[in-house]
Design an enzyme around this catalytic site. Structure first.
Site, PDB file in Angstrom:
ATOM      1  N   SER A  54     109.894 -47.937  30.485  1.00  0.00           N
ATOM      2  CA  SER A  54     109.055 -49.124  30.294  1.00  0.00           C
ATOM      3  C   SER A  54     109.917 -50.302  29.861  1.00  0.00           C
ATOM      4  CB  SER A  54     107.983 -48.859  29.230  1.00  0.00           C
ATOM      5  OG  SER A  54     108.598 -48.585  27.986  1.00  0.00           O
TER       6      SER A  54
ATOM      7  N   TYR B 140     116.534 -45.795  26.619  1.00  0.00           N
ATOM      8  CA  TYR B 140     116.963 -44.427  26.911  1.00  0.00           C
ATOM      9  C   TYR B 140     118.472 -44.173  26.977  1.00  0.00           C
ATOM     10  CZ  TYR B 140     112.066 -43.491  27.589  1.00  0.00           C
ATOM     11  OH  TYR B 140     110.723 -43.345  27.381  1.00  0.00           O
TER      12      TYR B 140
ATOM     13  N   VAL C  24     105.781 -40.863  27.731  1.00  0.00           N
ATOM     14  CA  VAL C  24     106.497 -41.011  26.459  1.00  0.00           C
ATOM     15  C   VAL C  24     105.798 -42.067  25.608  1.00  0.00           C
ATOM     16  CG1 VAL C  24     108.677 -41.666  25.379  1.00  0.00           C
ATOM     17  CG2 VAL C  24     108.690 -40.386  27.533  1.00  0.00           C
ATOM     18  N   ALA C  25     105.360 -41.695  24.438  1.00  0.00           N
ATOM     19  CA  ALA C  25     104.618 -42.645  23.603  1.00  0.00           C
ATOM     20  C   ALA C  25     104.638 -42.215  22.145  1.00  0.00           C
ATOM     21  CB  ALA C  25     103.168 -42.730  24.081  1.00  0.00           C
ATOM     22  N   VAL C  26     104.714 -43.203  21.258  1.00  0.00           N
ATOM     23  CA  VAL C  26     104.585 -42.965  19.812  1.00  0.00           C
ATOM     24  C   VAL C  26     103.580 -43.990  19.288  1.00  0.00           C
ATOM     25  CG1 VAL C  26     105.796 -43.092  17.581  1.00  0.00           C
ATOM     26  CG2 VAL C  26     106.914 -42.014  19.549  1.00  0.00           C
TER      27      VAL C  26
ATOM     28  N   ARG D 213     110.443 -44.415  13.247  1.00  0.00           N
ATOM     29  CA  ARG D 213     110.746 -43.445  12.172  1.00  0.00           C
ATOM     30  C   ARG D 213     111.456 -42.236  12.761  1.00  0.00           C
ATOM     31  NH1 ARG D 213     105.009 -42.903   9.037  1.00  0.00           N
ATOM     32  NH2 ARG D 213     104.342 -45.049   9.310  1.00  0.00           N
ATOM     33  N   GLY D 214     111.939 -42.371  13.992  1.00  0.00           N
ATOM     34  CA  GLY D 214     112.710 -41.285  14.592  1.00  0.00           C
ATOM     35  C   GLY D 214     111.886 -40.272  15.374  1.00  0.00           C
ATOM     36  N   ILE D 215     110.596 -40.579  15.615  1.00  0.00           N
ATOM     37  CA  ILE D 215     109.761 -39.583  16.311  1.00  0.00           C
ATOM     38  C   ILE D 215     110.182 -39.434  17.771  1.00  0.00           C
ATOM     39  CG2 ILE D 215     107.395 -39.050  17.066  1.00  0.00           C
ATOM     40  CD1 ILE D 215     106.465 -40.215  14.359  1.00  0.00           C
ATOM     41  N   LEU D 216     110.434 -40.549  18.438  1.00  0.00           N
ATOM     42  CA  LEU D 216     110.912 -40.441  19.824  1.00  0.00           C
ATOM     43  C   LEU D 216     112.221 -39.653  19.873  1.00  0.00           C
ATOM     44  CD1 LEU D 216     110.817 -41.144  22.834  1.00  0.00           C
ATOM     45  CD2 LEU D 216     112.085 -43.224  22.304  1.00  0.00           C
TER      46      LEU D 216
ATOM     47  N   PHE E 133     106.641 -42.179  38.129  1.00  0.00           N
ATOM     48  CA  PHE E 133     105.909 -40.972  37.694  1.00  0.00           C
ATOM     49  C   PHE E 133     105.761 -40.995  36.186  1.00  0.00           C
ATOM     50  CE2 PHE E 133     110.420 -39.875  38.516  1.00  0.00           C
ATOM     51  CZ  PHE E 133     110.839 -39.519  37.264  1.00  0.00           C
TER      52      PHE E 133
HETATM   53  C1  LIG Z   1     109.358 -46.641  22.812  1.00  0.00           C
HETATM   54  C2  LIG Z   1     108.733 -45.763  21.718  1.00  0.00           C
HETATM   55  C3  LIG Z   1     108.330 -44.417  22.330  1.00  0.00           C
HETATM   56  C4  LIG Z   1     109.801 -45.571  20.623  1.00  0.00           C
HETATM   57  O1  LIG Z   1     109.346 -44.600  19.708  1.00  0.00           O
HETATM   58  P1  LIG Z   1     109.918 -44.546  18.191  1.00  0.00           P
HETATM   59  O2  LIG Z   1     109.439 -43.280  17.598  1.00  0.00           O
HETATM   60  O3  LIG Z   1     109.614 -45.821  17.539  1.00  0.00           O
HETATM   61  O4  LIG Z   1     111.484 -44.442  18.464  1.00  0.00           O
HETATM   62  P2  LIG Z   1     112.582 -43.970  17.384  1.00  0.00           P
HETATM   63  O5  LIG Z   1     112.120 -44.338  16.022  1.00  0.00           O
HETATM   64  O6  LIG Z   1     112.935 -42.551  17.622  1.00  0.00           O
HETATM   65  O7  LIG Z   1     113.793 -44.898  17.803  1.00  0.00           O
HETATM   66  C5  LIG Z   1     115.053 -44.426  18.167  1.00  0.00           C
HETATM   67  C6  LIG Z   1     115.953 -45.588  18.413  1.00  0.00           C
HETATM   68  O8  LIG Z   1     115.515 -46.292  19.589  1.00  0.00           O
HETATM   69  C7  LIG Z   1     115.303 -47.667  19.271  1.00  0.00           C
HETATM   70  N1  LIG Z   1     114.161 -48.100  20.046  1.00  0.00           N
HETATM   71  C8  LIG Z   1     112.951 -47.512  20.094  1.00  0.00           C
HETATM   72  N2  LIG Z   1     112.140 -48.190  20.940  1.00  0.00           N
HETATM   73  C9  LIG Z   1     112.866 -49.223  21.418  1.00  0.00           C
HETATM   74  C10 LIG Z   1     112.588 -50.271  22.301  1.00  0.00           C
HETATM   75  N3  LIG Z   1     111.363 -50.416  22.892  1.00  0.00           N
HETATM   76  N4  LIG Z   1     113.573 -51.163  22.608  1.00  0.00           N
HETATM   77  C11 LIG Z   1     114.796 -51.033  22.037  1.00  0.00           C
HETATM   78  N5  LIG Z   1     115.122 -50.033  21.170  1.00  0.00           N
HETATM   79  C12 LIG Z   1     114.169 -49.155  20.865  1.00  0.00           C
HETATM   80  C13 LIG Z   1     115.053 -47.694  17.784  1.00  0.00           C
HETATM   81  O9  LIG Z   1     115.307 -48.959  17.250  1.00  0.00           O
HETATM   82  C14 LIG Z   1     115.985 -46.635  17.298  1.00  0.00           C
HETATM   83  O10 LIG Z   1     117.292 -47.197  17.271  1.00  0.00           O
HETATM   84  P3  LIG Z   1     118.422 -46.626  16.266  1.00  0.00           P
HETATM   85  O11 LIG Z   1     118.643 -45.182  16.648  1.00  0.00           O
HETATM   86  O12 LIG Z   1     119.582 -47.495  16.552  1.00  0.00           O
HETATM   87  O13 LIG Z   1     117.827 -46.760  14.908  1.00  0.00           O
HETATM   88  C15 LIG Z   1     107.472 -46.433  21.092  1.00  0.00           C
HETATM   89  O14 LIG Z   1     107.831 -47.675  20.552  1.00  0.00           O
HETATM   90  C16 LIG Z   1     106.350 -46.640  22.089  1.00  0.00           C
HETATM   91  O15 LIG Z   1     105.487 -45.789  22.227  1.00  0.00           O
HETATM   92  N6  LIG Z   1     106.341 -47.808  22.799  1.00  0.00           N
HETATM   93  C17 LIG Z   1     105.247 -48.127  23.721  1.00  0.00           C
HETATM   94  C18 LIG Z   1     105.138 -47.165  24.913  1.00  0.00           C
HETATM   95  C19 LIG Z   1     106.435 -47.051  25.672  1.00  0.00           C
HETATM   96  O16 LIG Z   1     107.057 -48.064  26.027  1.00  0.00           O
HETATM   97  N7  LIG Z   1     106.879 -45.821  25.935  1.00  0.00           N
HETATM   98  C20 LIG Z   1     108.058 -45.539  26.711  1.00  0.00           C
HETATM   99  C21 LIG Z   1     107.634 -45.237  28.085  1.00  0.00           C
HETATM  100  S1  LIG Z   1     108.977 -45.031  29.218  1.00  0.00           S
END
Ligand SMILES: CC(C)(COP(=O)(O)OP(=O)(O)OC[C@H]1O[C@@H](n2cnc3c(N)ncnc32)[C@H](O)[C@@H]1OP(=O)(O)O)[C@@H](O)C(=O)NCCC(=O)NCCS
Length: 415
Positions: free
Chosen positions: A116, A121, A80-82, A89-92, A415
């Site tokens: 992570s 989640y 999972v990564a953005v 911006r809501g991509i996750l 995993f």
């Molecule tokens: C974690 C990650 C995938 C989030 O992607 P994103 O596209 O920024 O997430 P979204 O914009 O869809 O966020 C959805 C919500 O989750 C929250 N959120 C996202 N990442 C978060 C984090 N690390 N900690 C706390 N809240 C988080 C956002 O604030 C948002 O909250 P809202 O719905 O209240 O506005 C991205 O920051 C990333 O790639 N991080 C590094 C790699 C990683 O940790 N991946 C996860 C592996 S398990």
């Protein structure tokens, strides 16, 4: 910004891997990403495209995971990564929503992941279903209790390189895999590249992967995969460290001997082990369990993708007959009332969970049900935090007791 979401093709794999590398601040070389490719089921990948550019990624590993009562198919969410340029911006959210729909259409009732960061989640309906422990043990304070089991028929064998012991290691792991919720079958790539992988980047400054096998005339009964970080103090006193990666045994005597053998490694003064189960028998073997210097982390997160089938598909520890009102914003097909009826038993097949119009005994968010699903998170405690609402007195305790399970859940391998 409009983002398209779809699985990637083979030629898009390098761009997909780049998103992962950038997002995890990973130094992985293209070679190492090729290894990662071996874990990826392309048709279960999802990429978010901003125009031609891949800006977000996720994938599912098709797992067979033990739940209370036996193994079931589980969608193992991973990668999972953005991209940092496109975060928040809501991509996750779009990726998670699409992925849950795909998993549902495919007929899997449970999804699992390692997070992570724990804050991510819950909003997608995942509940923290298992914890794990890390230990930092001074080896000179690691004596066992007097009654620790000893089996004179057991002997210890070192396997060099560790990979040479794969058949024995797999045999032990397979013997225990279905006995504990959370353990999942390890694919060939997982064994070869991950568990027994010994590239420089996997060593993190320690020596090569080593393996010890505990066996008797009938074959292997336990193993430890570990590394040694050799060292000496300024005064030339041995100061080595043992780093335990993977350790399993089929019975208590073999378990005690595996641990004794790694704790007694010559010239080593500390042993570090990460990702151990919260009910690790080691804490009963040590005469001074405080010397574990244990700390805990979240382990598996579980998401019920089809609540009715998931709850009917596990075993229960006590009789239960309750109506549960499930709250689920992201997967509306789950929301509503179910009557869960089960009698206790060690295997599945004794439970039903059907839709009902009867009044609810409890209202439970889907994440709380996921947290309780593997049996290690008592719903009573979740209720005490105010996250479950009880309408009929005693219903929360009844459901909490029925869903609890021993041994406690543990995935053992990220995993
Ligand atoms: C974690 C990650 C995938 C989030 O992607 P994103 O596209 O920024 O997430 P979204 O914009 O869809 O966020 C959805 C919500 O989750 C929250 N959120 C996202 N990442 C978060 C984090 N690390 N900690 C706390 N809240 C988080 C956002 O604030 C948002 O909250 P809202 O719905 O209240 O506005 C991205 O920051 C990333 O790639 N991080 C590094 C790699 C990683 O940790 N991946 C996860 C592996 S398990």
């Amino acid at each position: 910004m409009t983002v398209q979401i779809r699985p990637i093709t083979e030629s898009e794999w390098p761009a997909f891997a780049t998103v992962d590398r950038e997002s995890f601040n990973s130094p992985l070389s293209p070679d190492q990403h090729d290894r990662f490719r071996e874990f990826l089921e392309l048709e279960r990948s999802l990429a978010a495209f901003d125009g031609d550019l891949i800006v977000g990624a996720t994938a599912v590993a098709s797992l067979t995971m033990t739940v209370p009562g036996g193994p079931v198919p589980v969608a193992g969410v991973t990668a999972v990564a953005v991209l940092p340029s496109h975060r928040r911006r809501g991509i996750l959210t779009s990726l998670m929503t699409r992925q849950l729909n795909d998993v549902h259409e495919r007929g899997e009732s449970v999804a699992a992941l390692y997070a992570s960061e724990a804050a991510i989640y819950g909003r997608f309906g995942y509940g923290r279903a298992a914890d794990n422990l890390f230990f930092h043990i001074p080896t000179h304070r690691s004596a066992f209790v007097r009654d620790a089991p000893v089996d004179p028929s057991l002997r210890v064998r070192l396997a060099v390189p560790a990979e040479a012991a794969r058949a024995d290691v797999e045999r032990v792991f397979e013997a225990v895999r279905t006995t504990r919720p959370g353990l999942y079958a390890r694919s060939d790539a997982r064994w070869r590249l991950d568990v027994l992988g010994d590239e420089e980047f996997q060593r993190r400054g320690a020596g090569p992967l080593r393996c010890l096998i505990v066996e008797d005339d009938s074959g292997p009964r336990g193993y430890a995969l570990f590394r040694v970080k050799g060292g000496w103090t300024d005064h030339n006193v041995p100061d080595g460290e043992v780093l335990v990666n993977d350790l399993f045994a089929t019975d208590p005597a073999a378990y005690a001997l595996v641990w004794r053998s790694v704790l007694d490694r010559d010239l080593c003064v500390r042993l570090h082990a990460w990702g151990r189960p919260v009910d690790d028998p080691l804490m009963h073997l040590l005469a001074e369990p405080r010397q574990l210097n244990a700390g805990w982390l979240d382990d598996l997160w579980i998401r019920l993708v089809d609540v009715g089938r998931a709850l009917a598909g596990r075993a229960y520890a006590a009789p239960v007959d309750v109506v549960i009102e499930v709250e689920d914003r992201l997967c509306p097909w789950n929301a509503g009332r179910y009557r869960l009826v089960a009698s206790p038993g060690p295997v599945t097949g004794k439970a039903s969970c059907e839709r009902t119009g009867d009044p609810a005994d409890l209202t439970v968010p889907v994440a709380a049900l996921g947290a309780a699903y593997l049996g290690g998170r008592p719903l009573l405690a979740v209720g005490a935090a105010g996250l479950v609402t009880e309408h009929s007195e005693g219903a929360l305790r009844e459901l909490s007791t029925a869903m609890s399970w021993e041994p406690r859940p543990w995935g053992s391998l990220i995993f």
